[in-house]
Design a protein around this motif. Structure first.
Motif, PDB file in Angstrom:
ATOM      1  N   HIS A  89       9.365 -18.727 -27.996  1.00 33.47           N
ATOM      2  CA  HIS A  89       7.948 -18.353 -27.963  1.00 33.47           C
ATOM      3  C   HIS A  89       7.804 -16.871 -27.608  1.00 33.47           C
ATOM      4  CE1 HIS A  89       7.610 -18.594 -23.501  1.00 33.47           C
ATOM      5  NE2 HIS A  89       8.360 -19.686 -23.575  1.00 33.47           N
ATOM      6  N   ASP A 121      11.848 -15.883 -19.767  1.00 33.49           N
ATOM      7  CA  ASP A 121      10.989 -16.924 -20.344  1.00 33.49           C
ATOM      8  C   ASP A 121      10.004 -16.278 -21.293  1.00 33.49           C
ATOM      9  OD1 ASP A 121       9.558 -19.193 -20.900  1.00 33.49           O
ATOM     10  OD2 ASP A 121       8.609 -19.347 -18.941  1.00 33.49           O
ATOM     11  N   MET A 122      10.426 -16.020 -22.579  1.00 32.48           N
ATOM     12  CA  MET A 122      11.771 -16.177 -23.044  1.00 32.48           C
ATOM     13  C   MET A 122      12.100 -15.113 -24.080  1.00 32.48           C
ATOM     14  SD  MET A 122      11.484 -19.487 -25.621  1.00 32.48           S
ATOM     15  CE  MET A 122      13.166 -19.350 -26.173  1.00 32.48           C
ATOM     16  N   GLU A 155       3.028 -21.088 -26.383  1.00 34.85           N
ATOM     17  CA  GLU A 155       3.827 -22.113 -25.706  1.00 34.85           C
ATOM     18  C   GLU A 155       3.350 -22.323 -24.283  1.00 34.85           C
ATOM     19  OE1 GLU A 155       6.764 -24.145 -23.375  1.00 34.85           O
ATOM     20  OE2 GLU A 155       6.148 -22.076 -23.030  1.00 34.85           O
ATOM     21  N   GLU A 156       2.970 -21.231 -23.620  1.00 40.72           N
ATOM     22  CA  GLU A 156       2.627 -21.314 -22.196  1.00 40.72           C
ATOM     23  C   GLU A 156       1.313 -22.041 -21.930  1.00 40.72           C
ATOM     24  OE1 GLU A 156       4.676 -20.865 -20.050  1.00 40.72           O
ATOM     25  OE2 GLU A 156       6.113 -19.322 -20.616  1.00 40.72           O
TER      26      GLU A 156
HETATM   27 ZN    ZN Z   1       9.196 -20.591 -21.872  1.00 36.34          ZN
END
Ligand code: ZN
Length: 442
Positions: A89, A121-122, A155-156
């Motif tokens: 992501h 991350d990431m 994604e988060e």
């Molecule tokens: Zn992540």
């Protein structure tokens, strides 16, 4: 494919730090609000340019203005084999600069680390992936099977504007993908100088967010009142918050605890895994939440005036279920909550679990051992979630494998979404070498 590399061209190991730094300097903070998440488009365009420079075309897809994800395909030598999806992501969680030792979006190199929000991350793995495929293109390397690259938005915040959007609206981009690698696995945990565990993610807990609704009789705050929605809700929430679900060891967690206990010389009793987990040091936190379902109250909402008893009160419970336990969790929680409170799902994503075997796992182990003779891969379950939850909807077997060798004293799990997030420069370069070997051998 492209011609042989000129001697002056950088190798993947040379350029991974620069690419990662460039990505860290693009603020892709995901606040959960589309109006403030425009950095994802800038990052996706940067990735597209890095790929275009070596002749890889990419598809950009936007779920909403600025919420951009990107997918590219690198043809393998054997089109008859299933494709491997490599996903990362591009968004990050927000960072409060006043809490940090460095500007979280400066991509500063200091003390052997590359610092910045997203360093582990990431954007680290995004950069490794780009560095490896760029070198391949320059030197004419073709992977054994098709590799599909996905760089996702959102994604988060659960991936509705990123991976889930791609899976629902553009599934053809993933045609033929049978397996996938992505985040939160492949990192090292040092046992001693000669032994490092590399935790490969083979499972993820499911996500079951519940809303509780209590109803009562509205009234005046000065009166005797025995049907108060706030009181009823508060009692239920307190019971939920204190409740401990029974221990259930899934195949992944049992294998992890058996292997790790043996390697560390710890006694492991399946009826009392918590004693063994307490001895795992910095990874105890990571593992502790994977032996049972959990339910944590996270939000409360009731009332509109100090002296008015409201007729309704609501709470949100963040539940995380072990594979196959989602229904049971709800059933057990209803007993704890009691009959008078209505329960509804607000968000639900099933758990992920695959077995720790097969050629892909062998290729991970071989690549790790080639670069670190003290490497010992072990499967583990992540208590949180990743984009794997979206990609498994396409029947893809998902692993967390973003290889990273870490110093023994680094509290890695605390850096996720943490202050002073940073990645060791040599760890990043190690990751590139492992990823290169793994992808060539997969
Ligand atoms: Zn992540």
């Amino acid at each position: 494919m492209t011609s042989q590399a000129a001697p002056s061209q950088p190798s993947a190991v040379d350029e991974v730090v620069d690419i990662c730094r460039d990505l860290l300097r693009i603020d892709t903070s995901n606040t959960g609000d589309n109006a403030t998440s425009a950095g994802e488009r800038v990052a996706a365009e940067y990735v597209a340019a890095q790929l275009a420079e070596v002749g890889i075309g990419a598809e950009l897809r936007e779920s909403a203005p600025g919420r951009t994800s990107l997918v590219a395909r690198i043809p393998g030598t054997d089109p008859g084999r299933g494709a491997l999806l490599v996903h990362g992501h591009l968004d990050v969680v927000p960072a409060d600069a006043s809490e940090w030792s460095v500007d979280p979006f400066s991509g500063e190199v200091r003390d052997g680390y590359l610092w910045g929000r997203g360093a582990i991350d990431m954007k680290d793995f995004d950069a490794m992936t780009l560095a490896v495929v760029r070198q391949w293109q320059r030197t004419g390397v073709r992977p054994p099977r098709d590799i599909v690259l996905a760089f996702t938005a959102d994604e988060e915040a659960g991936g509705d504007y990123g991976a889930h959007f791609l899976v629902e609206r553009h599934p053809e981009l993933f045609d033929g993908c049978t397996e996938a690698i992505g985040e939160v696995g492949g990192f090292s945990y040092t046992v001693n100088d000669d032994l490092r565990l590399y935790l490969i993610e083979t499972a993820e807990k499911g996500l079951d967010w519940l809303r509780l609704h209590a109803k009562g009789r509205p009234g005046h705050g000065s009166m005797i009142h025995d049907d108060n929605a706030v009181t009823a809700l508060a009692e239920a929430v307190a019971r939920v918050g204190r409740h401990r679900f029974p221990v259930v060891l899934t195949p992944t967690v049992r294998t992890f605890l058996e292997q790790v206990s043996e390697l560390l010389g710890i006694q492991f009793d399946p009826d009392d895994p918590e004693t063994a987990i307490a001895k795992l040091g910095p990874i105890a936190n990571l593992v502790g939440a994977t032996i049972r379902n959990t339910a944590n109250p996270t939000r409360l909402d009731a009332g509109y005036k100090d002296n008015v008893i409201p007729g309704r009160a609501t709470a949100t419970i963040d539940c995380r279920s072990l594979p196959g336990q989602s229904e049971l969790l709800l059933e057990q929680l209803r007993q704890v909550i009691g009959p008078d409170i209505e329960v509804e799902y607000v968000h639900r994503q099933p758990a992920v679990e695959t077995s720790f075997d097969g050629e892909l796992v062998d290729a991970m182990a071989a690549a790790l051992r080639a670069e670190d003779p003290g490497a010992r891969p072990v499967p583990y379950m992540l208590s949180g979630g990743t984009d794997a939850k979206a990609f498994q909807r396409l029947g893809i077997r998902c692993f967390g494998f973003a290889p990273l060798r870490l110093p023994a004293d680094l509290n890695f799990s605390a850096l996720f979404h943490g202050i002073d997030e940073r990645v060791p420069v040599d760890g990043l370069q190690f990751g590139v070498r492992v990823l290169d070997r793994f992808l060539r051998g997969s």
